[in-house]
Each structure stands twice: as structure tokens, then as C-alpha cells.
Design an enzyme around this catalytic site. Structure first.
Site: not given
Length: 235
Positions: A144-146
Site C-alpha cells: 500500500a505504501y508503494g
């Protein structure tokens, strides 16, 4: 000159506060930790003010704008959107709340903060977006960060075009993994937060639009897009 720094209480943000003040800026730091911000205030006195705010909350940026007005701020020369966090778990283990909070802080807030503070900015102003090299690769450990950083990359390109006619420069910064409290366990090969802070300061001074830290990771920009290219962190 006045700079606003989000995520100012630790890591890259705290180092940027120190460097900006050393360069003669007045700095307003934004973070959740009142204690950490008060420590900076005690250290730097009149050169530093702060706003305690959780950027995961709805309307946080409007509240920041009002707080700046209460502090007497009527001009912002540099806005550094630095705040961030990650969740190291499979995507299917993310709750709806997890995803909303992560995208709110990493993607939505930088855009809305820029929008809200735009009335304070004038020709020659700079907006720094601290993105990440993972914007160009698939990262299974922090999926999700990416995705949120990839979205911020895309939106920052558009912001750069929209703000150019106002004479405001958007500076996009893409560091590789950084050895900060961001990680529970620091990945192998992580760079120091000092390297990133120094690169951001140089970019502000030289008015660069795109910065990779270290420079060699720029190659990721030209490699095949996901899911063809996957990067796995080593700990």
C-alpha cells in the site's frame, strides 16, 4: 523566508528543520508529537513555531492553515510535504481504515496541504514532495505504501504543470529506503536521513525539479513498470 515542514518531529523532517533554520529560515513544523515539537521550540526559540496535527484526519490541512494564520504567518516560501509511514504486511491484511489512513497521509494530504497553503505562496515559492524510489517498482513487503507513493508521483507531475504558471516550483524527491524510525528493522543498504535532508536542501537552493537519492536509483524510472519489476527488501 519561511518554511513549513510536515513530519517535523523526527527523521528527515527534524533534520530539515535544523538545516533550514541554519540557512536563516523561520520554520513551522507540523507533527503529531507535541513533546517532540516543544523540544524543537526550546532549542530554536523564535526561529521555530509548530502546529500539532494528525494529517490522517479529515480537514487537517484546513486546520493547519488556520493555525498558521493564528501564528501570524502571511507568507510561505517553502512547503515540504515529508510526513509518512508504512505498513509492512500483505495487502489482504490491510483493513479499510489502514488503507484510508495511509493514502490520506501519503497521497491526499500533500496535495491538499499544497492547495490550502497556496494563498500564502508567491512567485518563486517551492513545494517539495518527498516521494520514494518505490514509486517505480512493486514492493510486496509494503504494497500500500508503494501504491500511495506511485500515486503521489503522478499527482506531483500534474501539480508541477498547474503551479508553473504561478511561478511556483514543485520539487520531487525520490530516496531509496532510509535508516529512520520509519522501520521496525532497518533494511540492508538503507541510506542515512542526513543524505536525504542534504539532497533536499541542495534541490531547494538549486531549484531542481527532480532528485534521486542516491543518484543511481534514477535508473528505476526507466525500467519496465510493475508487475514486471519487483523489489524485495533485505533485513
Amino acid at each position: 523566508m519561511l518554511a513549513v515542514v510536515t513530519g517535523a518531529s523526527k527523521g528527515i523532517g527534524r533534520l530539515l528543520v535544523e538545516r533550514l533554520i541554519k540557512k536563516g529560515y523561520q520554520v513551522v513544523g507540523i507533527a503529531r508529537s507535541r513533546e517532540a515539537l516543544e523540544e524543537l521550540k526550546a532549542r530554536f526559540g523564535d526561529s521555530f513555531e509548530y502546529v500539532v496535527q494528525d494529517l490522517a484526519k479529515e480537514n487537517a490541512e484546513k486546520d493547519v492553515k488556520e493555525a498558521l494564520e493564528d501564528l501570524g504567518v502571511n507568507r510561505v516560501d517553502v512547503l515540504i510535504n515529508n510526513a509518512g509511514f508504512a505498513l509492512m504486511r500483505p495487502l489482504l491484511e490491510h483493513s479499510e481504515e489502514d488503507l484510508q489512513k495511509l493514502f490520506r497521509v501519503l497521497t491526499i494530504s500533500p496535495v491538499l496541504m499544497t492547495k490550502e497553503l497556496l494563498p500564502f505562496m508567491h512567485r518563486g515559492g517551492k513545494v517539495v514532495m518527498v516521494i520514494s524510489g518505490v514509486a517505480f517498482v512493486r514492493t510486496p513487503e509494503i504494497p500500500a505504501y508503494g501504491a500511495a507513493k506511485a500515486a503521489l508521483h503522478y499527482l506531483s507531475l500534474t501539480l508541477s504543470e498547474e503551479l508553473r504558471e504561478k511561478g511556483i516550483k514543485v520539487i520531487r524527491v525520490y530516496p531509496k529506503q532510509v535508516a529512520t524510525p520509519f522501520w521496525d528493522k532497518t533494511p540492508k543498504g538503507a541510506i542515512s536521513p542526513e543524505q536525504v535532508a542534504d539532497a533536499i536542501m541542495r534541490a531547494i537552493e538549486k531549484e531542481k525539479e527532480e532528485v534521486f537519492v542516491p543518484g543511481y536509483i534514477k535508473v528505476a524510472k526507466y525500467l519496465p513498470r510493475w508487475p514486471a519489476l519487483t523489489y524485495k527488501f533485505e533485513f
